[in-house]
Design an enzyme around this catalytic site. Sequence first.
Site, PDB file in Angstrom:
ATOM      1  N   LYS A 149     -10.692   1.260 -15.797  1.00 14.82           N
ATOM      2  CA  LYS A 149     -11.167  -0.074 -15.442  1.00 14.82           C
ATOM      3  C   LYS A 149     -11.457  -0.934 -16.672  1.00 14.82           C
ATOM      4  O   LYS A 149     -11.263  -2.147 -16.648  1.00 14.82           O
ATOM      5  CB  LYS A 149     -12.415   0.032 -14.558  1.00 14.82           C
ATOM      6  CG  LYS A 149     -12.128   0.567 -13.156  1.00 14.82           C
ATOM      7  CD  LYS A 149     -11.082  -0.275 -12.436  1.00 14.82           C
ATOM      8  CE  LYS A 149     -11.016   0.008 -10.953  1.00 14.82           C
ATOM      9  NZ  LYS A 149      -9.933  -0.762 -10.293  1.00 14.82           N
ATOM     10  N   SER A 153     -14.335  -2.921 -12.847  1.00 16.80           N
ATOM     11  CA  SER A 153     -15.466  -2.285 -12.160  1.00 16.80           C
ATOM     12  C   SER A 153     -16.661  -2.225 -13.086  1.00 16.80           C
ATOM     13  O   SER A 153     -16.522  -2.148 -14.314  1.00 16.80           O
ATOM     14  CB  SER A 153     -15.089  -0.866 -11.726  1.00 16.80           C
ATOM     15  OG  SER A 153     -16.227  -0.152 -11.285  1.00 16.80           O
ATOM     16  N   ALA A 164     -18.448  -2.948  -3.528  1.00 15.34           N
ATOM     17  CA  ALA A 164     -18.230  -3.041  -2.084  1.00 15.34           C
ATOM     18  C   ALA A 164     -18.239  -1.664  -1.455  1.00 15.34           C
ATOM     19  O   ALA A 164     -17.861  -0.674  -2.082  1.00 15.34           O
ATOM     20  CB  ALA A 164     -16.911  -3.740  -1.788  1.00 15.34           C
ATOM     21  N   TYR A 192     -12.242   6.930 -14.237  1.00 12.18           N
ATOM     22  CA  TYR A 192     -12.249   5.644 -13.547  1.00 12.18           C
ATOM     23  C   TYR A 192     -12.747   4.532 -14.478  1.00 12.18           C
ATOM     24  O   TYR A 192     -12.149   3.453 -14.577  1.00 12.18           O
ATOM     25  CB  TYR A 192     -13.143   5.767 -12.316  1.00 12.18           C
ATOM     26  CG  TYR A 192     -13.220   4.559 -11.427  1.00 12.18           C
ATOM     27  CD1 TYR A 192     -12.181   4.232 -10.563  1.00 12.18           C
ATOM     28  CD2 TYR A 192     -14.363   3.762 -11.403  1.00 12.18           C
ATOM     29  CE1 TYR A 192     -12.267   3.134  -9.715  1.00 12.18           C
ATOM     30  CE2 TYR A 192     -14.461   2.671 -10.563  1.00 12.18           C
ATOM     31  CZ  TYR A 192     -13.421   2.357  -9.725  1.00 12.18           C
ATOM     32  OH  TYR A 192     -13.507   1.273  -8.886  1.00 12.18           O
ATOM     33  N   GLY A 193     -13.831   4.807 -15.197  1.00 15.78           N
ATOM     34  CA  GLY A 193     -14.389   3.816 -16.110  1.00 15.78           C
ATOM     35  C   GLY A 193     -13.431   3.471 -17.232  1.00 15.78           C
ATOM     36  O   GLY A 193     -13.292   2.310 -17.622  1.00 15.78           O
ATOM     37  N   ASP A 213       0.869  -1.176   0.000  1.00 18.37           N
ATOM     38  CA  ASP A 213       0.000   0.000   0.000  1.00 18.37           C
ATOM     39  C   ASP A 213       0.905   1.224   0.000  1.00 18.37           C
ATOM     40  O   ASP A 213       2.105   1.133   0.295  1.00 18.37           O
ATOM     41  CB  ASP A 213      -0.928   0.010   1.222  1.00 18.37           C
ATOM     42  CG  ASP A 213      -2.151   0.902   1.016  1.00 18.37           C
ATOM     43  OD1 ASP A 213      -3.221   0.356   0.687  1.00 18.37           O
ATOM     44  OD2 ASP A 213      -2.028   2.128   1.180  1.00 18.37           O
ATOM     45  N   SER A 265       4.400   3.169  -3.997  1.00 11.26           N
ATOM     46  CA  SER A 265       3.349   3.503  -4.951  1.00 11.26           C
ATOM     47  C   SER A 265       3.473   2.628  -6.181  1.00 11.26           C
ATOM     48  O   SER A 265       4.564   2.475  -6.739  1.00 11.26           O
ATOM     49  CB  SER A 265       3.441   4.975  -5.353  1.00 11.26           C
ATOM     50  OG  SER A 265       2.550   5.249  -6.416  1.00 11.26           O
ATOM     51  N   VAL A 266       2.343   2.096  -6.644  1.00 15.36           N
ATOM     52  CA  VAL A 266       2.364   1.275  -7.852  1.00 15.36           C
ATOM     53  C   VAL A 266       2.641   2.120  -9.100  1.00 15.36           C
ATOM     54  O   VAL A 266       2.928   1.572 -10.172  1.00 15.36           O
ATOM     55  CB  VAL A 266       1.046   0.497  -8.018  1.00 15.36           C
ATOM     56  CG1 VAL A 266       0.887  -0.518  -6.903  1.00 15.36           C
ATOM     57  CG2 VAL A 266      -0.155   1.427  -8.112  1.00 15.36           C
ATOM     58  N   ASN A 307      -5.021  -4.455  -7.064  1.00 10.60           N
ATOM     59  CA  ASN A 307      -6.190  -3.897  -6.384  1.00 10.60           C
ATOM     60  C   ASN A 307      -6.073  -2.399  -6.105  1.00 10.60           C
ATOM     61  O   ASN A 307      -7.078  -1.732  -5.864  1.00 10.60           O
ATOM     62  CB  ASN A 307      -6.392  -4.664  -5.059  1.00 10.60           C
ATOM     63  CG  ASN A 307      -7.471  -4.056  -4.193  1.00 10.60           C
ATOM     64  OD1 ASN A 307      -8.655  -4.203  -4.455  1.00 10.60           O
ATOM     65  ND2 ASN A 307      -7.051  -3.344  -3.142  1.00 10.60           N
TER      66      ASN A 307
END
Length: 298
Positions: free
Chosen positions: A160, A143, A188, A156-157, A38, A64-65, A91
């Site tokens: 994803k 998502s 979630a 975001y879309g 994380d 950080s990824v 994730n």
Amino acid sequence: MALNFAGRVALITGAGGGLGRQHALALAARGAQVVVNDLHEAAVNQVVADIRAAGGQALGIACSVTDAQAVQAMVNEVQAQWGRIDILVNNAGILRDKSFAKLPLDDFRLVMDVHLMGAVHCTQAVWPLMVAQKHGRIVMTSSSSGLFGNFGQANYGAAKMALVGLMQTLSIEGAKHDIRVNCLAPTAATQMTEGLLPPDMLALLTPESVVPALLVLAHDNAPTRVILNAGAGTFAATHISLTPGVHLGTGADVDEQLAAVLPQLLDTRHATVPQSGAEQGMNEVRQALAARGADSPR
């Protein structure tokens, strides 16, 4: 009987809270050695402590990824300590929600960088290990916003859905090495989704209720090239399908003909799920050749 992950090493990004934390706890409880990643070191340390307190094995690495070098260093550290990485759960994520007209480009780039490029960095770092050991399970976190759209989440879309495209190709390239690549599309109630749904719905959408889908996709017996939807204990699958189509040729009025048959093309009753992008081209050429043969003098 619960799925067994004994002897497997799992790396979970964004595991300091929410879904990632539950994924880490569940994998550790089922015997996996878990790498908790994380951005926030305190959160990483807490999850590692929770896993160890429950009798599991965990290694915490904060980075950080979005930093490819830091990701490679993390993978090198895991390899040095545990010798392998069997499971990667991409994730890590963030939200920067705004309607597209008001969305700063910097927010678009940041979301793409974390979700898409973060997954690319992590996957590319573990890929040689999985090829060498002839075993790998990679789960991308997609998502419903990417699969089906959601107001205010263009960035975001887009990120994803990009992960779905990445999964489609990597599942093909990884097949000969027994690297299976899938997408999890979870719903979630986490810090990221707070305020987006009413409280009574959020109460049902626990991160824990999504975890079984992750476990199935990360297991030795996992499928590959699957998009699994999960939320509130309900599970489904999403397919990107192709309708049979119709050959119209290349005449001057094809646009008018196409407009007329569009409802037929949109009818999904006879749609199939192509196993690679080549199938679209094959379908198109097959129909064109069939039409040419029908038009030829006999």
